[in-house]
Scaffold this active site. Structure first.
Site, PDB file in Angstrom:
ATOM      1  N   PHE A 131       0.857  -1.190   0.000  1.00 47.80           N
ATOM      2  CA  PHE A 131       0.000   0.000   0.000  1.00 47.80           C
ATOM      3  C   PHE A 131       0.900   1.249   0.000  1.00 47.80           C
ATOM      4  O   PHE A 131       1.799   1.367   0.840  1.00 47.80           O
ATOM      5  CB  PHE A 131      -0.908  -0.005   1.240  1.00 47.80           C
ATOM      6  CG  PHE A 131      -1.954   1.059   1.186  1.00 47.80           C
ATOM      7  CD1 PHE A 131      -3.090   0.898   0.404  1.00 47.80           C
ATOM      8  CD2 PHE A 131      -1.794   2.245   1.880  1.00 47.80           C
ATOM      9  CE1 PHE A 131      -4.042   1.897   0.330  1.00 47.80           C
ATOM     10  CE2 PHE A 131      -2.737   3.247   1.807  1.00 47.80           C
ATOM     11  CZ  PHE A 131      -3.873   3.071   1.029  1.00 47.80           C
ATOM     12  N   ASP A 202       1.641  -4.709   8.833  1.00 47.23           N
ATOM     13  CA  ASP A 202       0.402  -3.955   8.658  1.00 47.23           C
ATOM     14  C   ASP A 202      -0.741  -4.960   8.532  1.00 47.23           C
ATOM     15  O   ASP A 202      -0.774  -5.757   7.587  1.00 47.23           O
ATOM     16  CB  ASP A 202       0.503  -3.084   7.398  1.00 47.23           C
ATOM     17  CG  ASP A 202      -0.737  -2.233   7.170  1.00 47.23           C
ATOM     18  OD1 ASP A 202      -1.804  -2.568   7.723  1.00 47.23           O
ATOM     19  OD2 ASP A 202      -0.649  -1.246   6.417  1.00 47.23           O
ATOM     20  N   TYR A 227     -10.956   1.821  11.030  1.00 43.79           N
ATOM     21  CA  TYR A 227     -12.250   2.056  10.365  1.00 43.79           C
ATOM     22  C   TYR A 227     -12.696   0.925   9.452  1.00 43.79           C
ATOM     23  O   TYR A 227     -13.804   0.940   8.966  1.00 43.79           O
ATOM     24  CB  TYR A 227     -12.219   3.370   9.563  1.00 43.79           C
ATOM     25  CG  TYR A 227     -10.980   3.563   8.691  1.00 43.79           C
ATOM     26  CD1 TYR A 227     -10.836   2.901   7.492  1.00 43.79           C
ATOM     27  CD2 TYR A 227      -9.971   4.415   9.104  1.00 43.79           C
ATOM     28  CE1 TYR A 227      -9.706   3.078   6.715  1.00 43.79           C
ATOM     29  CE2 TYR A 227      -8.833   4.615   8.339  1.00 43.79           C
ATOM     30  CZ  TYR A 227      -8.698   3.936   7.137  1.00 43.79           C
ATOM     31  OH  TYR A 227      -7.584   4.109   6.383  1.00 43.79           O
ATOM     32  N   LYS A 228     -11.809  -0.048   9.207  1.00 37.96           N
ATOM     33  CA  LYS A 228     -12.196  -1.139   8.308  1.00 37.96           C
ATOM     34  C   LYS A 228     -13.008  -2.175   9.102  1.00 37.96           C
ATOM     35  O   LYS A 228     -14.050  -1.846   9.650  1.00 37.96           O
ATOM     36  CB  LYS A 228     -10.946  -1.752   7.687  1.00 37.96           C
ATOM     37  CG  LYS A 228     -10.153  -0.779   6.781  1.00 37.96           C
ATOM     38  CD  LYS A 228      -8.976  -1.481   6.158  1.00 37.96           C
ATOM     39  CE  LYS A 228      -8.008  -0.540   5.464  1.00 37.96           C
ATOM     40  NZ  LYS A 228      -8.539   0.122   4.280  1.00 37.96           N
ATOM     41  N   ARG A 383     -13.248  -5.550  -5.241  1.00 33.70           N
ATOM     42  CA  ARG A 383     -13.044  -6.179  -3.927  1.00 33.70           C
ATOM     43  C   ARG A 383     -14.390  -6.336  -3.216  1.00 33.70           C
ATOM     44  O   ARG A 383     -15.128  -5.365  -3.061  1.00 33.70           O
ATOM     45  CB  ARG A 383     -12.103  -5.335  -3.072  1.00 33.70           C
ATOM     46  CG  ARG A 383     -10.758  -5.088  -3.726  1.00 33.70           C
ATOM     47  CD  ARG A 383      -9.799  -4.342  -2.807  1.00 33.70           C
ATOM     48  NE  ARG A 383     -10.324  -3.052  -2.378  1.00 33.70           N
ATOM     49  CZ  ARG A 383      -9.689  -2.230  -1.547  1.00 33.70           C
ATOM     50  NH1 ARG A 383      -8.516  -2.581  -1.064  1.00 33.70           N
ATOM     51  NH2 ARG A 383     -10.212  -1.073  -1.208  1.00 33.70           N
TER      52      ARG A 383
HETATM   53  C1  LIG Z   1      -2.967  -1.734   3.960  1.00 32.03           C
HETATM   54  C2  LIG Z   1      -3.178  -0.300   4.305  1.00 32.03           C
HETATM   55  N1  LIG Z   1      -2.244   0.340   5.012  1.00 32.03           N
HETATM   56  C3  LIG Z   1      -2.368   1.647   5.338  1.00 32.03           C
HETATM   57  C4  LIG Z   1      -3.481   2.370   4.948  1.00 32.03           C
HETATM   58  C5  LIG Z   1      -3.554   3.822   5.278  1.00 32.03           C
HETATM   59  O1  LIG Z   1      -4.332   4.077   6.365  1.00 32.03           O
HETATM   60  P1  LIG Z   1      -4.549   5.594   6.902  1.00 32.03           P
HETATM   61  O2  LIG Z   1      -5.085   6.377   5.749  1.00 32.03           O
HETATM   62  O3  LIG Z   1      -5.538   5.436   7.987  1.00 32.03           O
HETATM   63  O4  LIG Z   1      -3.254   6.118   7.343  1.00 32.03           O
HETATM   64  C6  LIG Z   1      -4.499   1.721   4.232  1.00 32.03           C
HETATM   65  C7  LIG Z   1      -5.706   2.462   3.826  1.00 32.03           C
HETATM   66  O5  LIG Z   1      -6.622   1.964   3.253  1.00 32.03           O
HETATM   67  C8  LIG Z   1      -4.329   0.363   3.884  1.00 32.03           C
HETATM   68  O6  LIG Z   1      -5.255  -0.282   3.167  1.00 32.03           O
END
Ligand SMILES: Cc1ncc(COP(=O)(O)O)c(C=O)c1O
Length: 422
Positions: A131, A202, A227-228, A383
């Site tokens: 990501f 992560d 939030y997921k 997805r």
């Molecule tokens: C795997 C992963 N890591 C990090 C993030 C970033 O999260 P944030 O925007 O809350 O920092 C996301 C956002 O969807 C994600 O899917």
């Protein structure tokens, strides 16, 4: 061939078994009638108690107690208390999880911390297609600390990347945000440790969907979105985890602040880090967001992760089978691993005729109009993420039937859907 009645029967049988999660769906608010919500990897469903928790923080906290709220309520304790409530579903010790900031900020904080803990090693290993925010955090960490970045195409290259013995930390996503492919948390952590490096994971696309056991795996650090699947609400604070073996370290957090001081209200001019995760709470907690999150945390305390995992497996295995049976003839393929242990929260589909940039977004938007909320990732991935605490098997049957109808009608090619959504 599975029919709709089979799916209903599956729901009834899981409702009847004593170990089902059936009771939990009643602790969530239902969405708009007729809408099938398969987007828990973007924003999870709302706990029924969330408005009451937020309302109380606003009314009894802000309106009535105002500044006294810091003394008279749990505002200051929330980051650690919420972490303790999430620890069961993360397979972590109650004192080893903190809820604060965003996943991106927590990545930054823990990368710096790992570099400090494992100095003089100074190489950060990161996947090229992880990501993007995680990569940016790694790029920033090496730039700020005169360290070096070592890219790997995938975890298969990890052994080679570690061989030189100079790696301080490896930052990996347990579940790929596009394909939902899940890595081997235990095996890779062991490999990383065998080469004297630290492991930062992560878990955004796993936590709250499937069982994870951070402490048992020996992971040094972990982060993830609130939030997921964890259902903390839009923009909810994220969490971070540190293994107890690092709790007593003298290494400062990257973002030292009063809330992460060993004695916040001593107003000491010199910084002394609090123990473990607490030092990573830099500034004032987000009280209102934490109030929303606390409604979800109350639920997570009661969820057995193994039962959650079994429900997730039942739902997503069924989803894959339905797609195979109903949509394979329309060129739809399942891009996620078929083995549950190798899959994260969502199931990714690809489409024979959906190739151009924006196509997947158009299809996702058309599906939303057809009452099936999903998300897309460029160029061609759709997805589907049912939440194991709320989704029903029959909803998956209905969603796949609507997908088939949409593909057959070709309506998703309408120009109004070309403005792809997030
Ligand atoms: C795997 C992963 N890591 C990090 C993030 C970033 O999260 P944030 O925007 O809350 O920092 C996301 C956002 O969807 C994600 O899917």
């Amino acid at each position: 061939m599975i029919d709709r009645n089979d799916c209903e029967a599956l729901d009834h049988s899981t409702d009847r078994t004593g170990d089902s999660l059936a009771g939990f769906s009643a602790r969530f608010a239902s969405g708009p009638p007729g809408t099938l919500y398969l987007d828990a990897n973007s924003v999870g469903p709302m706990p029924l108690a969330a408005p009451e928790h937020v309302g109380r923080a606003l009314d009894q906290g802000w309106r009535v107690a105002r500044r006294r709220g810091w003394n008279e309520t749990d505002w200051l304790d929330q980051p650690a208390a919420l972490g303790a409530s999430l620890s069961r579903v993360l397979g972590a010790g109650a004192g080893d999880v903190l809820v604060a900031d965003s996943t991106t900020i927590n990545q930054h904080k823990l990368l710096h911390h790992a570099l400090g803990l494992n100095s003089p090693r100074n190489v950060v290993v990161v996947e090229r297609d992880v990501f993007p925010s995680n990569r940016y955090a790694a790029q920033a960490a090496v730039a700020l600390r005169s360290a070096r970045l070592r890219d790997i195409a995938n975890a298969g290259e990890l052994g080679q990347a570690l061989a030189a013995g100079d790696v301080a930390v490896v930052a990996l996503s347990l579940v790929d945000y596009r394909s939902s492919a899940r890595l081997d948390l235990v095996g890779l952590t062991r490999l990383i440790h065998a080469h004297g490096a630290l492991a930062l994971w992560d878990l955004s696309h796993a936590a709250g969907a499937v069982a994870v056991a951070l402490e048992r795996a020996g992971a040094d650090f972990a982060v993830g979105c609130g939030y997921k699947y964890l259902c903390g609400g839009p923009g909810a604070p994220a969490w971070l985890y540190i293994h107890p073996r690092h709790a007593k370290s003298a290494v400062w957090p990257a973002l030292a602040g009063w809330m992460g001081h060993a004695d916040t209200f001593a107003f000491d001019p010199g910084y002394r880090p609090a123990e473990g995760v607490l030092r990573h709470q830099s500034g004032t907690p987000a009280v209102i967001a934490n109030a929303a999150m606390s409604a979800a945390a109350d639920i997570w305390r009661d969820v057995d992760p193994h039962i959650l995992d079994a429900r997730h497996r039942s739902l997503t295995d069924l989803l894959i089978r339905l797609v195979d049976e109903q949509c394979a003839d329309l060129g739809v393929t399942v891009a996620s691993p078929r083995e549950h242990a190798k899959r994260g929260g969502h199931v990714t589909l690809r489409f024979g005729e959906v190739r151009g940039d924006g196509d997947a977004g158009a299809l996702a938007q058309a599906l939303v109009d057809a009452g099936v909320v999903v998300s897309s990732r460029k160029p061609d991935a759709l997805r589907l993420a049912p939440h194991p605490l709320t989704a029903r098997h029959v909803e998956l049957w209905d969603a796949v039937a609507r997908l088939r109808a949409l593909l057959l009608s070709g309506q998703w090619r309408d120009p109004r859907y070309r403005r792809a959504s997030v």
